[in-house]
Design a protein around this motif. Sequence first.
Motif, short mmCIF file in Angstrom:
data_model
loop_
_atom_site.label_atom_id
_atom_site.label_comp_id
_atom_site.label_asym_id
_atom_site.label_seq_id
_atom_site.Cartn_x
_atom_site.Cartn_y
_atom_site.Cartn_z
N PHE A 1 66.46 69.62 57.61
CA PHE A 1 67.45 69.48 56.55
C PHE A 1 66.77 69.79 55.22
CE2 PHE A 1 69.74 66.67 53.50
CZ PHE A 1 70.97 67.30 53.55
N ALA A 2 67.37 70.68 54.42
CA ALA A 2 66.74 71.08 53.15
C ALA A 2 67.80 71.33 52.08
CB ALA A 2 65.88 72.31 53.35
N PRO A 3 68.17 70.30 51.30
CA PRO A 3 69.06 70.52 50.16
C PRO A 3 68.26 71.04 48.96
CG PRO A 3 68.58 68.19 50.36
CD PRO A 3 67.90 68.88 51.52
N THR A 4 68.89 71.90 48.17
CA THR A 4 68.25 72.49 46.99
C THR A 4 69.24 72.50 45.84
OG1 THR A 4 66.91 73.94 48.39
CG2 THR A 4 67.13 74.58 46.10
N ALA A 5 68.74 72.29 44.63
CA ALA A 5 69.53 72.44 43.40
C ALA A 5 68.75 73.37 42.49
CB ALA A 5 69.76 71.10 42.73
N GLY A 6 69.46 74.29 41.84
CA GLY A 6 68.74 75.22 40.98
C GLY A 6 69.64 76.04 40.10
N THR B 1 62.62 68.84 51.66
CA THR B 1 62.66 69.27 53.06
C THR B 1 62.38 68.09 53.97
OG1 THR B 1 61.83 71.44 52.41
CG2 THR B 1 61.70 70.88 54.74
N LEU B 2 63.27 67.89 54.93
CA LEU B 2 63.07 66.87 55.96
C LEU B 2 62.91 67.58 57.29
CD1 LEU B 2 63.18 63.92 57.06
CD2 LEU B 2 65.61 64.31 57.40
N GLN B 3 61.81 67.37 57.95
CA GLN B 3 61.54 67.96 59.26
C GLN B 3 61.11 66.83 60.20
OE1 GLN B 3 61.18 71.39 60.85
NE2 GLN B 3 61.23 69.85 62.44
N ARG B 4 61.96 66.48 61.14
CA ARG B 4 61.60 65.48 62.14
C ARG B 4 60.61 66.12 63.10
NH1 ARG B 4 62.03 60.43 61.76
NH2 ARG B 4 62.63 60.09 63.87
N ASP C 1 57.94 65.15 58.75
CA ASP C 1 57.02 66.07 58.11
C ASP C 1 57.81 66.79 57.02
OD1 ASP C 1 54.77 67.60 57.57
OD2 ASP C 1 55.38 69.17 58.95
N GLY C 2 57.90 66.18 55.86
CA GLY C 2 58.71 66.75 54.80
C GLY C 2 58.07 66.61 53.45
N GLY C 3 58.78 67.07 52.43
CA GLY C 3 58.27 66.95 51.08
C GLY C 3 59.18 67.57 50.04
N PHE C 4 58.82 67.36 48.78
CA PHE C 4 59.53 67.96 47.66
C PHE C 4 58.89 69.29 47.32
CE2 PHE C 4 60.69 63.53 47.09
CZ PHE C 4 62.05 63.67 46.84
N GLY C 5 59.70 70.25 46.90
CA GLY C 5 59.14 71.56 46.64
C GLY C 5 59.83 72.32 45.54
#
Length: 181
Positions: free
Chosen positions: A126-131, A149-152, A170-174
């Motif tokens: 799952f990867a939401p983005t705003a820009g 990014t959320l990666q199970r 295994d996720g993070g902000f990017g």
Amino acid sequence: MKRSILILFLLFTSVCGSVMMAQSPAYRGFIDTGYSFGIGARSASKWMLSTAHGAEFIPGKLFVGGGVGLGISTESNHEVYNMPVFANARYTFSDLKVAPFVDMKAGYGFLWDKNHPGGNEGGFYFAPTAGISLPVGGDVRVNFGVTYTLQRACYTTKDHGNTHRHTYDDGGFGLLMGVEF
């Protein structure tokens, strides 16, 4: 109750059909690259690359499609690769030159973690983005965004003949930069 649902379904499909006949969906493609800063004990920072292709159902506003990506860890002590396959929806809020947008990717991410060979599995992605989106000429635009990014992920270990499954995120902000065409 069944009759009401049927009437609502028929009304919805006729409205969607009218919109589609008034304007046919146009092809749209995206290529994004960026860097995700891993958060959590098991997350690795990654360089990311993805591409999505689909149709623009409301010109300049609503995109729906699908895509594939690649994430490669940049940490020397934690070699991780992931390959998400996802559905993608994007909504652009205005027709201005600097147009804000939200983007949502959801699907399944395949995962390979060299620290846990022989038992890696991916999971929900799952990867939401705003820009913001900026025009560069014609239908080509450059995008800049902030994403999460959320990666199970799962891996299996064996200890004295017993098998243990470990699940983690295994996720993070990017930060992302991309091109749409």
